[in-house]
Write an enzyme that holds these catalytic residues in place. Structure first.
Site, PDB file in Angstrom:
ATOM      1  N   ASP A 158       0.833  -1.201   0.000  1.00  0.00           N
ATOM      2  CA  ASP A 158       0.000   0.000   0.000  1.00  0.00           C
ATOM      3  C   ASP A 158       0.876   1.263   0.000  1.00  0.00           C
ATOM      4  OD1 ASP A 158      -2.407   1.407   0.120  1.00  0.00           O
ATOM      5  OD2 ASP A 158      -3.235   0.101   1.674  1.00  0.00           O
ATOM      6  N   TRP A 192      -3.008   3.491  -5.672  1.00  0.00           N
ATOM      7  CA  TRP A 192      -4.218   4.222  -6.057  1.00  0.00           C
ATOM      8  C   TRP A 192      -4.054   5.091  -7.309  1.00  0.00           C
ATOM      9  CZ3 TRP A 192      -2.417   6.675  -1.110  1.00  0.00           C
ATOM     10  CH2 TRP A 192      -2.474   5.760  -0.057  1.00  0.00           C
ATOM     11  N   GLY A 193      -3.158   4.708  -8.199  1.00  0.00           N
ATOM     12  CA  GLY A 193      -2.984   5.469  -9.437  1.00  0.00           C
ATOM     13  C   GLY A 193      -2.042   6.660  -9.323  1.00  0.00           C
ATOM     14  N   ASP A 213     -10.017   3.667  -3.659  1.00  0.00           N
ATOM     15  CA  ASP A 213     -10.719   2.442  -3.262  1.00  0.00           C
ATOM     16  C   ASP A 213     -12.123   2.310  -3.852  1.00  0.00           C
ATOM     17  OD1 ASP A 213      -8.486   2.098  -1.760  1.00  0.00           O
ATOM     18  OD2 ASP A 213      -9.541   1.846   0.138  1.00  0.00           O
TER      19      ASP A 213
HETATM   20  C1  GAL Z   1      -6.126   1.178   1.272  1.00  0.00           C
HETATM   21  C2  GAL Z   1      -6.201   0.157   0.140  1.00  0.00           C
HETATM   22  C3  GAL Z   1      -7.290  -0.820   0.493  1.00  0.00           C
HETATM   23  C4  GAL Z   1      -6.966  -1.498   1.794  1.00  0.00           C
HETATM   24  C5  GAL Z   1      -6.740  -0.458   2.892  1.00  0.00           C
HETATM   25  C6  GAL Z   1      -6.235  -1.102   4.174  1.00  0.00           C
HETATM   26  O1  GAL Z   1      -5.142   2.104   1.003  1.00  0.00           O
HETATM   27  O2  GAL Z   1      -6.443   0.813  -1.062  1.00  0.00           O
HETATM   28  O3  GAL Z   1      -7.447  -1.770  -0.545  1.00  0.00           O
HETATM   29  O4  GAL Z   1      -5.816  -2.288   1.632  1.00  0.00           O
HETATM   30  O5  GAL Z   1      -5.820   0.518   2.488  1.00  0.00           O
HETATM   31  O6  GAL Z   1      -5.972  -0.184   5.178  1.00  0.00           O
END
Ligand code: GAL
Length: 388
Positions: A158, A192-193, A213
């Site tokens: 992430d 996220w792109g 998301d």
């Molecule tokens: C976001 C991610 C999600 C999930 C989440 C967990 O940044 O895009 O898919 O993993 O964090 O905290």
């Protein structure tokens, strides 16, 4: 042995021993030994369970992935998302939550492997994960080696708490760390792109998120899915655009909306990571998630991401060329009432004798003749396979 024709350069051989998916699309023909030769399929804990993950949950999901028939149609990875980790030892080794994972990750990986499945895990390229657990920043190699020693097969990385860092640089560090870890591990870039990961993703990981998301509602799902048009040139065997995990079965969309979600993800050659509670899913959800004709579109060996070929108001036609010369065609109605859609044989360059099959409902529809017209439900889809 995990390689196809790997470039002869010693440097690449040293840096990328397991990252076959990192080669460019021109150099990456599909092959069964290529990591993520077709878009990954499996399950991930985040969409339904958030931080409420445990060894018990993962074992039960693995069990039902087999007993429900999901494994036999291609679902393979059981992925733990955020919140499995709590701290680091004095030497920096990452520590799993001992209350929630009393047996540790290695034992869990053994269990999942015993079912013929694979285990995925989650971290963050920044200083902390999005839920403020330890991130992998400056621990890339150590973490990659730890995951490999546990038998982890997939890592999603992430991008929270990464202020001031360059994703292209940080994710390349992680790629190199995984390459040194001694185990083939699918590398899922989740930023996220940010900084157009489709441009550097193919040489870095096996899949990369293209947007923020997904949530379990039609507006968000459809904005993400339909916005993938134009990114098709960056995807191919071993490296895929990732419009995020599935929400099918989580309850926030209608039957037609979930059919649109599944059909669109298949046309997009998107990763198919179910995000619902497989233990309690309805027959309708199971049928959609395990629709082998739809999955065959997603998993087609040609590995081409589909794109939009026609639009008019809320109506869109998308096509995905398939390995046997046929095409998957999605007739999408993004409108708020049922509408008739007409597919012209000329639009998809097929002969009038080409045969149509409805993949969601498993029905042969006969030859296309000059065109095929059908009613498409509100926010719904008709997904066709058109033979050569
Ligand atoms: C976001 C991610 C999600 C999930 C989440 C967990 O940044 O895009 O898919 O993993 O964090 O905290």
């Amino acid at each position: 042995m995990r390689h196809r024709r790997v470039a002869s350069s010693l440097l690449i051989a040293l840096i990328l021993p397991f990252m076959c998916g990192t080669l460019s699309s021109q150099a990456a023909p599909a092959s069964s030994s290529l990591l993520a030769a077709t878009p990954v399929m499996g399950w991930n804990s985040w969409n339904k369970f958030g931080c409420n993950v445990s060894e018990k949950l993962i074992r039960e999901i693995a069990d039902v992935m087999v007993s429900s028939g999901m494994q036999s149609v291609g679902y393979q990875y059981v992925n733990i998302d955020d919140c499995w980790q709590v701290s680091r030892q004095a030497d920096g080794t990452i520590v799993a939550d001992a209350d929630r994972f009393p047996g540790g990750i290695k034992t869990l990986a053994d269990y999942v492997h015993g079912k013929g499945l694979k285990l995925g895990i989650y971290t963050d390229a920044g200083r902390m994960t999005c839920q403020k657990r330890p991130g992998s920043y400056e621990h890339e190699l150590q973490d990659a080696k730890t995951y490999a020693s546990w038998g982890v097969d997939y890592v999603k990385v992430d991008w929270c708490f990464a202020e001031g860092l360059d994703p292209e640089v940080q994710y390349a560090k992680f790629r190199d760390a995984l390459a040194q870890a001694g185990r083939p591990i699918v590398f899922s870039i989740c930023n996220w792109g940010v900084k157009a990961p489709w441009q550097w993703g193919p040489k870095t990981g096996n899949l990369w998120r293209t947007t923020g998301d997904i949530t379990d509602n039609y507006d968000r799902m459809s904005v993400i899915g339909f916005s993938q048009n134009g990114l098709e040139k960056f995807a191919g065997p071993g490296h895929w655009n990732d419009p995020d995990m599935l929400e099918v079965g989580n309850g926030g969309m209608s039957r037609d909306e979930y059919r649109t979600h599944m059909a669109l993800w298949a046309i997009l050659a998107a990763p198919l990571l179910a995000g619902n509670d497989l233990r309690t899913m309805t027959a309708e959800t199971k049928e959609l998630l395990t629709n082998s004709e739809v999955i065959a579109v997603d998993q087609d060996a040609k590995g081409v991401q589909g794109h939009r070929v026609w639009e008019e108001g809320p109506l869109e036609i998308w096509i995905k060329p398939l390995a046997d010369g046929s095409q998957a065609v999605g007739l999408f109605n993004r409108g708020e009432s049922p509408l008739t859609m007409r597919l012209d044989a000329k639009l998809i360059a097929v002969s009038p004798a080409s045969k149509l099959r409805d993949l969601l409902d498993h029905k042969d529809l006969g030859p296309i003749h000059e065109s095929y017209s059908t009613e498409v439900p509100t926010r719904g889809v008709v997904l066709l396979r058109v033979s050569k």
